[in-house]
Design a protein around this motif. Structure first.
Motif, PDB file in Angstrom:
ATOM      1  N   LEU A 806       3.560 -63.835 -22.121  1.00 11.48           N
ATOM      2  CA  LEU A 806       3.249 -62.450 -22.430  1.00 11.48           C
ATOM      3  C   LEU A 806       4.507 -61.603 -22.252  1.00 11.48           C
ATOM      4  CD1 LEU A 806       1.256 -60.098 -22.899  1.00 11.48           C
ATOM      5  CD2 LEU A 806       0.716 -60.190 -20.473  1.00 11.48           C
ATOM      6  N   ALA A 807       5.234 -61.891 -21.176  1.00 12.48           N
ATOM      7  CA  ALA A 807       6.445 -61.125 -20.891  1.00 12.48           C
ATOM      8  C   ALA A 807       7.312 -61.948 -19.951  1.00 12.48           C
ATOM      9  CB  ALA A 807       6.093 -59.794 -20.228  1.00 12.48           C
ATOM     10  N   ALA A 808       8.555 -61.622 -19.906  1.00 13.40           N
ATOM     11  CA  ALA A 808       9.446 -62.234 -18.926  1.00 13.40           C
ATOM     12  C   ALA A 808      10.116 -61.090 -18.192  1.00 13.40           C
ATOM     13  CB  ALA A 808      10.472 -63.119 -19.609  1.00 13.40           C
ATOM     14  N   VAL A 809       9.967 -61.096 -16.873  1.00 16.75           N
ATOM     15  CA  VAL A 809      10.629 -60.049 -16.094  1.00 16.75           C
ATOM     16  C   VAL A 809      12.061 -60.521 -15.882  1.00 16.75           C
ATOM     17  CG1 VAL A 809      10.671 -58.814 -13.925  1.00 16.75           C
ATOM     18  CG2 VAL A 809       8.471 -59.399 -14.980  1.00 16.75           C
ATOM     19  N   TYR A 811      15.741 -61.316 -14.710  1.00 22.07           N
ATOM     20  CA  TYR A 811      16.232 -61.513 -13.342  1.00 22.07           C
ATOM     21  C   TYR A 811      17.055 -60.318 -12.865  1.00 22.07           C
ATOM     22  CZ  TYR A 811      14.575 -66.255 -12.966  1.00 22.07           C
ATOM     23  OH  TYR A 811      13.790 -67.340 -12.866  1.00 22.07           O
ATOM     24  N   LEU A 813      17.035 -57.250 -13.856  1.00 22.99           N
ATOM     25  CA  LEU A 813      16.229 -56.058 -13.620  1.00 22.99           C
ATOM     26  C   LEU A 813      15.449 -56.208 -12.316  1.00 22.99           C
ATOM     27  CD1 LEU A 813      15.099 -53.360 -14.632  1.00 22.99           C
ATOM     28  CD2 LEU A 813      13.362 -54.670 -15.871  1.00 22.99           C
ATOM     29  N   ALA A 814      14.882 -57.367 -12.133  1.00 22.63           N
ATOM     30  CA  ALA A 814      14.105 -57.594 -10.929  1.00 22.63           C
ATOM     31  C   ALA A 814      14.985 -57.536  -9.690  1.00 22.63           C
ATOM     32  CB  ALA A 814      13.421 -58.959 -11.017  1.00 22.63           C
ATOM     33  N   ALA A 815      16.182 -57.947  -9.852  1.00 25.26           N
ATOM     34  CA  ALA A 815      17.044 -58.052  -8.682  1.00 25.26           C
ATOM     35  C   ALA A 815      17.778 -56.758  -8.372  1.00 25.26           C
ATOM     36  CB  ALA A 815      18.055 -59.173  -8.921  1.00 25.26           C
ATOM     37  N   GLU A 816      17.529 -55.729  -9.165  1.00 19.59           N
ATOM     38  CA  GLU A 816      18.333 -54.493  -9.008  1.00 19.59           C
ATOM     39  C   GLU A 816      18.207 -53.897  -7.614  1.00 19.59           C
ATOM     40  OE1 GLU A 816      16.600 -50.820 -10.938  1.00 19.59           O
ATOM     41  OE2 GLU A 816      14.962 -52.241 -11.215  1.00 19.59           O
TER      42      GLU A 816
END
Lengths: 816, 109
Positions: A806-809, A811, A813-816
């Motif tokens: 559905l989506a990929a978060v 890395y 962005l997630a790790a910001e």
């Protein structure tokens, strides 16, 4: 020496009489029966389910051949008695057999009333009375053509429903303004008409038949107003009249029926009469309950065991069309001295009417909801004063005296002498008493010992509730394993009701069959989806969310969440081009494992789900389609090289295997189906442990079925031998279709066949040619919708969401 | 905790699921027959089966590998089986689905 008892007729009344007689006076009589029909005693009430396909003739046999042997009864099948010599005390059959009697029982039943119009004798005009009539109708129904049923009574409507079920276009003509006017009031008749029409049966009331038209055979029915309704089959079901011809010839007193006293004796004390031909107390009867009462009385008379006398009682009428519930009893005409209580629920299609006279029930009509019929009947019989419960009477027993709405409590509250089984006149205490005294634990046992629910079967739920009450938790209702915890119904019952109630979606099944969960579970949903696909191939929209993941994404899930892919290799034959394409795919997608399967094809394992459509696209370019290695459907047809190469091969086993596979691929089945074709009895394709196998021999094709080589190991049974390849294919297809229509989900052929009986399967798909052809035709029809390659569909973009996250978060962005 | 938009309700079939790839592993987003949306780890507590590939019924999913039934509401294995998956906070704003991921855990990846 035993006295000689001769019986003319072998229907349900004399059959029941003999049961009583053998019980009360075993060995007293030597019994000889002449049956104009060439068969044993069967349950005529159940002819309608045979016509509609819910039951077979074998299901409705009451006394098999063994019963006659066991009781030393001589049964002349197909012998019609043409003369009775009362002075010599002999009877003579149309085949010239003469037997002497000490006692004679005339049980000639009734004959259908034929309306005397021109054309009544044309071929294609049949009545509805015995198994021969049903067989004639089944034969005619194969045309899927138009049928007209004359008569909108019990029999006519059952015949119409059965013919419709068999695929005919059916019109019912009824001379009165509403259907079943003798049993139903106009309001219920109207609801009945709506329910009948909702099944696609046309109903014309006030339709007066003037003539049956046609040149050499039936072509239509002409009405009094000049309209002609085209038809190739006309069923006359306008009524019956007692068959008194033989008795009349013998000089016995005859009125409407053969006149008897209340001990069933005719005007000749050595001659008794029972059944629809007998007139007792000025009445003739057509429903089974009073006929069984006659049987009881006659048996007691013959056994000289008790002084039983026939007493008239009203019998409720029920219609045996699954999905239409109606119940009528007693007198329900309007009158100044009568009052009535009516309940209507238009949206639920429920109508209930109770007719009272001096605060006592004298008649009842129930439509749509008939559960309280037995209770109303009981109140009527006992002439209970209902003034106390008048306000709530119409809502039924559950609303009386603060009793809970629990159906078990309602049954528990019934009086001991309340009648449970109307057909056989069995009361509550007889059932509970027999269960206890004989230690009965199954419904079949209870039927065998008490006869309750053994005739028309509509009281089965009541009998089962009594078993629950008597046996407590030790009784597993109906000894049926429910499909899952979402329902109390077993697979067979659900399959039957899907057909009978014409349920065509999963929500409809769950609503109508009262599922206990909002949307089922992982057990029932795939099963229901299969049943609906199998039963309504053209109408049902496959519910992918109810399919196991393998069938949803058309590949086999592996323990690590990757998938394996097996393309079809027809009959296990491949080529350099195909093998090269497979090799290229393996390289391109870095597929870790390539394995040859037991079904003569190649498995590629460890493919990421996201890659599946691309893998299929490449395989598709090389001409591959899905091998359905993941499906409850046709898997493989394993072959040997047969007469093409093998020095022992008798026939082209490879060619036949490929032909079968190409004909049958894509079909869904209750569980996987694996086949094999061997070119000679050396059987290199191991066909004798497959679901279906063929062994080619010089003289033809030996067809095998019901083998297993998995959890269980079992050699196949021989279905039979056929001469041509075409015939072999037809039989195999018919067998598969029968399995598709009748088996329980996940039940392999060998288990289903053991349950149904090998002989029964042989009879239906090998010996009964019209039936075989029907199965075959239905399979072919279903294939029109099933033979679509699911891989190429998905390569073209179907169900894209299945193969992409559905989506990929991300890395970063997630790790910001 | 940070909220991440992952898609809309219409992206998920009724009685179905989609998978979201995150630094914390795969997360399954489920839509029930009555349009409730849940997010749980896409990893069965039994043998790690991908729960998004299972059959969704009521507010539960049955794992495709060995038929464990996992509650979408609590993440707990149902019936006789014992085990749990993590449930993921989820909210819906104007039709968009957002899931909350743990900043610290993500930073640690």
């Amino acid at each position: 020496m035993a006295e000689k008892l001769v019986i003319v007729g072998n229907g349900m009344a004399p059959g029941r009489m003999l049961e009583h007689l053998f019980e009360e006076a075993p060995g007293r009589y030597e019994v000889i029966i002449f049956n104009a029909e060439p068969r044993v005693n069967y349950d005529r009430i159940m002819l309608s389910p045979v016509l509609s396909g819910e039951k077979s003739y074998e299901d409705i046999v009451i006394h098999g051949d063994g019963w006659y042997i066991q009781h030393g009864v001589t049964l002349y099948k197909g012998h019609k008695i043409v003369a009775v010599d009362r002075d010599a005390r002999t009877v003579t059959s149309d085949h010239g057999v003469t037997e002497r009697y000490d006692k004679l029982v005339i049980a000639t039943g009734s004959v259908p009333f034929i309306i005397p119009v021109p054309g009544k004798d044309l071929p294609g005009v049949i009545t509805y009375r015995d198994l021969d009539d049903v067989n004639a109708m089944l034969l005619a129904a194969q045309s899927r053509d138009r049928a007209v049923v004359i008569g909108g009574g019990l029999l006519g409507l059952e015949a119409a429903a059965g013919l419709k079920e068999r695929g005919m276009d059916v019109t019912v003509l009824h001379v009165m303004p509403t259907l079943m006017e003798r049993q139903l009031d106009p309001a219920a008749g109207y609801l009945l008409q709506k329910a009948v029409e909702a099944r696609g049966i046309k109903v014309m009331t006030k339709a007066n038949t003037k003539a049956i038209v046609g040149d050499g055979k039936v072509e239509g029915v002409e009405l009094a107003d000049g309209a002609v309704i085209p038809a190739t089959l006309v069923v006359m079901a306008v009524g019956i009249r007692p068959n008194v011809a033989l008795a009349k010839d013998a000089g016995l007193a005859v009125n409407r029926g053969i006149v008897t006293d209340d001990r069933m004796e005719t005007s000749d004390p050595n001659i008794l009469s029972v059944g629809e031909c007998a007139e007792v107390g000025g009445n003739v009867y057509g429903l089974v309950a009073p006929l069984y009462e006659m049987a009881r009385v006659a048996a007691a008379n013959l056994a000289q065991s008790a002084n039983k006398r026939f007493v008239h009682s009203d019998t409720p009428t029920k219609l045996k069309v699954t999905g239409i519930d109606l119940y009528s009893l007693g007198d329900f005409a309007d009158g100044d001295d009568r009052e009535e209580i009516i309940l209507r629920d238009a949206s639920a299609g429920v109508y209930k009417r109770v007719v009272l006279k001096e605060n006592r029930i004298i008649g009842t009509v129930l439509f749509g909801e008939t559960g309280d019929g037995a209770w109303f009947n009981d109140l009527k019989k006992k002439e209970t004063d209902i003034s106390e419960m008048r306000d709530t009477l119409i809502f039924g027993q559950a609303f009386q005296g603060g009793a809970s709405a629990d159906p078990l409590a309602a049954v528990a509250a019934l009086a001991d002498d309340a009648e449970i089984c109307g057909c056989n006149g069995v009361c509550k205490s007889k059932i509970t008493g027999t269960i206890t005294s004989k230690g009965l634990t199954s419904l079949d046992d209870v039927r065998a010992h008490t006869k309750a629910s053994a005739s028309c079967g509509t009281c089965t739920p009541l009998v089962e509730k009594l078993m629950v009450l008597t046996l407590g938790d030790s009784y597993n209702p109906a000894a049926i394993t429910p499909m899952c915890t979402c329902t109390t119904l077993g697979h067979d019952e659900v399959r039957r009701l899907i057909k009978a109630k014409r349920l065509k979606t999963i929500p409809a099944v769950m609503q109508e069959l009262e599922w206990k969960t909002s949307c089922g579970c992982a057990k029932c949903r795939p099963a229901l989806n299969y049943y609906l696909v199998a039963d309504w191939p053209d109408e049902y929209a496959d519910d992918y969310q109810s399919r196991f993941i393998n069938e949803r994404v058309h590949a086999n899930i592996q323990k690590d969440g990757t998938y394996s892919v097996v393309p079809r290799m027809w009959g296990g034959v491949t080529s350099a081009k195909e093998l090269r394409a497979i090799a290229d795919v393996v390289d391109k997608f870095a597929i870790p494992t390539v394995k040859v399967t037991g079904g003569q094809r190649i498995d590629m394992l460890g493919i990421k789900k996201e890659d599946l459509p691309a893998v299929w696209a490449d395989l598709g370019e090389a001409g591959f389609v899905s091998g359905h290695a993941y499906a409850k459907g046709l898997r493989t047809v394993k072959t040997c090289v047969g007469s093409d190469w093998c020095r022992f091969g008798t026939r082209d086993s490879t060619g036949l295997g490929i032909r079968i596979e190409k004909f049958m691929w894509g079909s869904w089945t209750p569980a996987k189906v694996k086949m094999g074709v061997s070119g000679c009895p050396r059987n290199c394709a191991e066909a004798t442990c497959k679901d279906v196998g063929v062994i080619c021999v010089d003289s033809g094709y030996e067809i095998h079925f019901a083998g297993a080589a998995g959890l269980d190991i079992k050699g196949t049974e021989v279905l039979g031998q056929v001469r041509t390849e075409d015939e072999a294919l037809e039989v195999i297809v018919a067998l598969t279709q029968m399995y598709r229509e009748q088996a329980r989900y996940l039940e392999r052929i060998y288990k289903w066949a053991k349950r149904i009986g090998y002989d029964e399967i042989r009879r239906q798909v090998l010996h009964d040619l019209p039936r075989r052809r029907d199965f075959y035709d239905r399979f072919v029809f279903s294939q029109k919708f099933a033979q679509v390659d699911p891989w190429s569909e998905r390569v073209s973009g179907k169900d894209k969401h299945e193969f992409r996250p559905l989506a990929a978060v991300p890395y970063q962005l997630a790790a910001e | 905790m940070t909220w991440f938009p992952i898609g809309t309700i219409d992206d998920i079939p009724q009685r179905g699921a989609r998978c979201v790839v995150t630094p914390q592993g795969k997360i399954g987003v489920f839509r029930t027959h009555d349009d409730r949306i849940f997010a749980i780890e896409d990893h069965c507590p039994h043998k790690g089966g991908p729960l998004t590939q299972g059959i969704v019924h009521g507010a539960s999913v049955t794992c495709p590998l060995h038929n464990w039934v996992i509650s979408l509401e609590t993440g707990l294995a149902q019936g006789a089986d014992e085990g749990a998956v993590r449930t993921i906070p989820l909210k819906i704003e104007e039709g968009r689905i957002l899931i909350a991921l743990d900043r610290q855990l993500m930073a640690a990846e």
